[in-house]
Design a protein around this motif. Structure first.
Motif, PDB file in Angstrom:
ATOM      1  N   ALA A 114      36.886  37.165  53.739  1.00  0.00           N
ATOM      2  CA  ALA A 114      36.386  36.710  52.435  1.00  0.00           C
ATOM      3  C   ALA A 114      36.534  37.815  51.393  1.00  0.00           C
ATOM      4  N   ARG A 115      36.164  39.043  51.761  1.00  0.00           N
ATOM      5  CA  ARG A 115      36.279  40.171  50.819  1.00  0.00           C
ATOM      6  C   ARG A 115      37.729  40.383  50.418  1.00  0.00           C
ATOM      7  N   LEU A 141      40.383  38.213  50.555  1.00  0.00           N
ATOM      8  CA  LEU A 141      40.949  37.116  49.749  1.00  0.00           C
ATOM      9  C   LEU A 141      40.355  37.097  48.344  1.00  0.00           C
ATOM     10  N   ALA A 142      39.101  37.535  48.227  1.00  0.00           N
ATOM     11  CA  ALA A 142      38.458  37.545  46.907  1.00  0.00           C
ATOM     12  C   ALA A 142      39.096  38.563  45.967  1.00  0.00           C
ATOM     13  N   HIS A 176      42.537  37.134  43.204  1.00  0.00           N
ATOM     14  CA  HIS A 176      42.487  36.474  41.888  1.00  0.00           C
ATOM     15  C   HIS A 176      41.235  36.903  41.132  1.00  0.00           C
ATOM     16  N   ASP A 177      41.276  36.781  39.801  1.00  0.00           N
ATOM     17  CA  ASP A 177      40.037  36.935  39.040  1.00  0.00           C
ATOM     18  C   ASP A 177      39.327  35.575  38.979  1.00  0.00           C
ATOM     19  N   ALA A 178      38.202  35.543  38.288  1.00  0.00           N
ATOM     20  CA  ALA A 178      37.393  34.313  38.268  1.00  0.00           C
ATOM     21  C   ALA A 178      38.118  33.150  37.602  1.00  0.00           C
ATOM     22  N   GLU A 179      39.127  33.457  36.775  1.00  0.00           N
ATOM     23  CA  GLU A 179      39.905  32.404  36.111  1.00  0.00           C
ATOM     24  C   GLU A 179      41.097  31.960  36.941  1.00  0.00           C
ATOM     25  N   ALA A 225      37.062  20.108  37.876  1.00  0.00           N
ATOM     26  CA  ALA A 225      36.243  20.379  36.699  1.00  0.00           C
ATOM     27  C   ALA A 225      37.162  20.493  35.480  1.00  0.00           C
ATOM     28  N   ARG A 235      42.021  23.350  28.942  1.00  0.00           N
ATOM     29  CA  ARG A 235      43.277  24.006  28.532  1.00  0.00           C
ATOM     30  C   ARG A 235      44.061  23.139  27.559  1.00  0.00           C
ATOM     31  N   THR A 256      52.293  31.435  41.205  1.00  0.00           N
ATOM     32  CA  THR A 256      50.988  31.169  41.817  1.00  0.00           C
ATOM     33  C   THR A 256      50.895  31.892  43.156  1.00  0.00           C
ATOM     34  N   LEU A 257      49.668  31.989  43.625  1.00  0.00           N
ATOM     35  CA  LEU A 257      49.392  32.536  44.967  1.00  0.00           C
ATOM     36  C   LEU A 257      48.213  31.720  45.500  1.00  0.00           C
ATOM     37  N   ASP A 258      48.472  30.898  46.502  1.00  0.00           N
ATOM     38  CA  ASP A 258      47.413  30.032  47.033  1.00  0.00           C
ATOM     39  C   ASP A 258      47.173  30.298  48.512  1.00  0.00           C
ATOM     40  N   VAL A 259      45.901  30.271  48.887  1.00  0.00           N
ATOM     41  CA  VAL A 259      45.540  30.244  50.300  1.00  0.00           C
ATOM     42  C   VAL A 259      45.592  28.771  50.725  1.00  0.00           C
TER      43      VAL A 259
END
Lengths: 468, 468
Positions: free
Chosen positions: A231-232, A234-235, A238-241, A281, A285, A299-302
């Motif tokens: 978790a640490r 992967l967090a 990205h930033d919160a956005e 949500a 944009r 992009t970078l997705d898990v």
């Protein structure tokens, strides 16, 4: 007066749907070896159908992976252009199966759409294309161009052996342009031509924090937990956005200019409706920001994350291992190997204390592509769309990846025009994949119009666009 | 001269191991309904064995969950103390099965240890205890105390219905003290008595970011990813050293004093060897810091984490859901419901933008416990250990949870002494669970010595320790 080829296609519309039901019933999931039988069934189905349409040299061809199905009709003569007509017969896994409203491999009509795994990506659109070509051949006795058919079996797993297979059979697949029945129309309400794709890249990582899983009562407080570490880690990506924080990730990427943004702003798009349609949500944009993120930015997705006890009930375990599957979408200018290297540097630098990191070797990846604006096949395709819809198609890009576009450019030296009658909201890769029934009539009309528009074209018209 | 009870036990040692093999072959996993047959088989096995030993009123008793097995021998008369002898027949799931060196439900001797799921937690230790009691009864014709047997079927799932079952059968289970064959010796090299346990609490959380899984090419960059959100959320729970960051989590917890730390520092412990034994990075912690973290401080662990595609190969999906199982260990003074509330407040406050959080209702949880230093059963148990090992046992605590201790205190008003011959390094709850073969002889000797030590005790000796 109705075009006799279209008349023939519409008369047999029910037969077309019945054949599509047979094709989707073949469980051709390429990523999982458990589905080998379904892969073979789909190939056998296509071989029978192509032979029945009048194609020659029908057969399978492989280079160490799932075979492709191929066929030819080269009766238009040596001065006529040769088109490589592409589709793929493999599909994504149906998981999670319990989320489907009807069985994933039974073609089911509901609310004006046909539902099944692969119906939109890419069995419906590829069958549509070849049925149109076959009907033209049956009615006219010949085609205006030479056609080589290529139905790939590894599109959903990054076209692993396609380049090798084409490289080893360059004469067989030599062509003046590629015409893809895969790639998806951007939307149903607007005729569009897709002139660019994003590339991709995938990897898998494992974190280990102990030699074995540990009991949380016996070791809780004194043993590290691999899931906490994951978790640490992967967090940090990205930033919160949702912006990517990996240094060097975007190296080489084409900068987004103010002109790009202005062009994007001119494309009508209802972002709020988009967000609502997929139950996310509201992003708030603008058109331009939305399209920039989707088409012009990487992009970078898990894609998958797992570790510890995931069954029924609870288990008081401190997991020793955690796993994640990651994939990236790349934009023109990004080099997959450099992106993978930047990601690896980031992951190693941010690997939490007490954990060891293992990064699986990445495959080659696929670069993003962008087609020339005056390519003769693009112009012909735009003409066909304009003639059948009465509207000038907008030039757009896609956020997804078509390895074909990159591979045929590198190996065969030709550009690819995407002429698909799938639409991007049809839940590819997700439960309840579906395909608009109206795409059948629209696609028949457009494919026949495109073939008509190619009458009289010669190889010389394509010479300037070869990319040796 | 050898005690005749011990002589009888040792003569039948092979029979004991054979019976243990039968018991572990019963796949009594309580957390997963798929194992219902194994649960029933373990109960039937125990009923047969207890009846053969001479116990009366043998049977199953339930309160809406997995039944407990119970039996009595109350021939010592009304002035003799009654002991509630406790064990459990349920076990943890064997997952991951592929990590076992021998099949998890086949008792396998290897390197001086017996291997099987449940062999150490708690089938071996509970069978050992009752075989010793049974042999004493057979040789002496009577026991020095009245004995009520309670073999629980829900210890591994938080003893869900134990309190209800005892509450509804208070007369049947009335006793002067509980004596547990579960709980584990802290270590093999040092005689110890465990006088305290941590409590626990568990929950499960789900994050949702979209109505459905989405294709990363079609939505990558414009749709939130539930796995990213879960990583961000879980990363807020601890700092880089593993300390819990949830405000109010430790409310009410007994403060760790300098005296506590001095007592811990006096307990010999090789932290570096511990870290090496489980393959974790060296922590560099002192004895006292290590034991404080394990015994006197609460924990919060993610036990399971999952979402997205976790099968073979890759899948370019943006997952719409992510799941995590969490559990906590609590120290004296912490109130489970308050801990759960503090965690919920933290999770809601840190739920990432674009995600919705669902927290499953927590079960009641279990409080931590601590036994009086002069409790007569504790003193008798220490005496038995000192007599059989020649060393004064150290008083220690355990980091794990024994709901029994809390429940019998609340419902029956009695304290619990843990007298187990499992040892904490035997991979409970993990693959390759095992039990030292030497525990058999040591346990036989100690249980017989404890019964001898209880000869002449009366109910009056226990009166001061009742906790109505």
């Amino acid at each position: 007066m109705t075009d006799p080829v279209i008349a023939r296609l519409l008369q047999d519309r029910a037969g077309f749907v019945a054949r599509l039901a047979e094709l989707v019933a073949c469980r051709s999931v390429s990523t999982d070896p458990a589905y080998a039988e379904g892969m073979a069934a789909a190939r056998a189905w296509w071989c029978r159908r192509l032979a029945a349409m009048g194609f020659r040299d029908v057969g399978e061809i492989a280079a160490g992976g799932h075979p492709a199905v191929t066929a030819r009709w080269h009766g238009a003569g040596p001065d006529a252009p040769t088109l490589l007509v592409y589709g793929h017969y493999d599909v994504q896994p149906p998981d999670p199966v319990e989320a489907w409203a009807s069985p994933p491999f039974d073609l089911t009509a509901r609310n004006g759409r046909l539902h099944a795994r692969g119906v939109s990506d890419d069995k419906g659109p590829s069958l549509l294309a070849l049925e149109a070509v076959g009907a033209y051949l049956a009615v006219e006795g010949q085609l205006p161009v030479n056609v080589t058919v290529l139905l790939e079996g590894e599109e959903e797993i990054g076209s692993r052996t396609l380049a090798t297979m084409l490289q080893g059979n360059r004469d067989r697949f030599a062509a003046d342009a590629a015409l893809s029945a895969d790639g998806a129309r951007w939307r149903a309400d607007l005729p569009t031509m897709t002139i660019g794709t994003r590339g991709n890249m995938a990897t898998e990582i494992t974190l280990r924090t102990a030699a074995k899983d540990l009991h949380s009562g016996r070791y809780g407080g004194v043993a590290p937990n691999a899931l906490h570490a994951m978790a640490r880690l992967l967090a940090t990506l990205h930033d919160a956005e949702g912006n990517i924080l990996v240094a060097g990730f975007g190296e080489g990427a084409a900068l987004v200019t103010e002109a790009d943004r202005a062009a994007l702003a001119a494309i009508p798009y209802d972002v709020a409706a988009h967000d609502a349609s997929i139950g996310i949500a509201p992003s708030g944009r603008s058109n331009a920001e939305f399209l920039e993120r989707l088409w012009l930015r990487p992009t970078l997705d898990v894609n998958g994350l797992w570790g510890g006890y995931t069954g029924a009930g609870g288990k008081t375990v401190i997991p020793a291992e955690a796993h994640a599957k990651l994939s990236m979408r790349l934009v023109p200018g990004q080099v997959p190997a450099k992106v993978a290297a930047a990601l690896a540097v980031h992951l190693r630098a941010h690997c939490p204390k007490g954990a060891t990191l293992d990064i699986a070797p990445t495959r080659d990846g696929t670069v993003a592509t962008l087609l020339e604006g005056d390519h003769p096949l693009l112009v012909a395709a735009e003409g066909a769309l304009e003639a059948t819809t009465g509207r000038t198609p907008l030039r757009v890009r896609m956020g997804a990846t078509l390895p074909l576009t990159d591979i045929v450019q590198r190996v065969l030296g030709i550009g690819t025009v995407m002429f698909s009658f799938a639409t991007a909201d049809e839940d590819f890769h997700a439960p309840n994949e579906n395909w608009r029934e109206t795409a059948i009539e629209e696609g028949f009309a457009a494919w026949v119009a495109l073939l008509r528009g190619l009458e009289g074209k010669s190889r010389a018209d394509f010479a300037a666009f070869r990319r040796e």
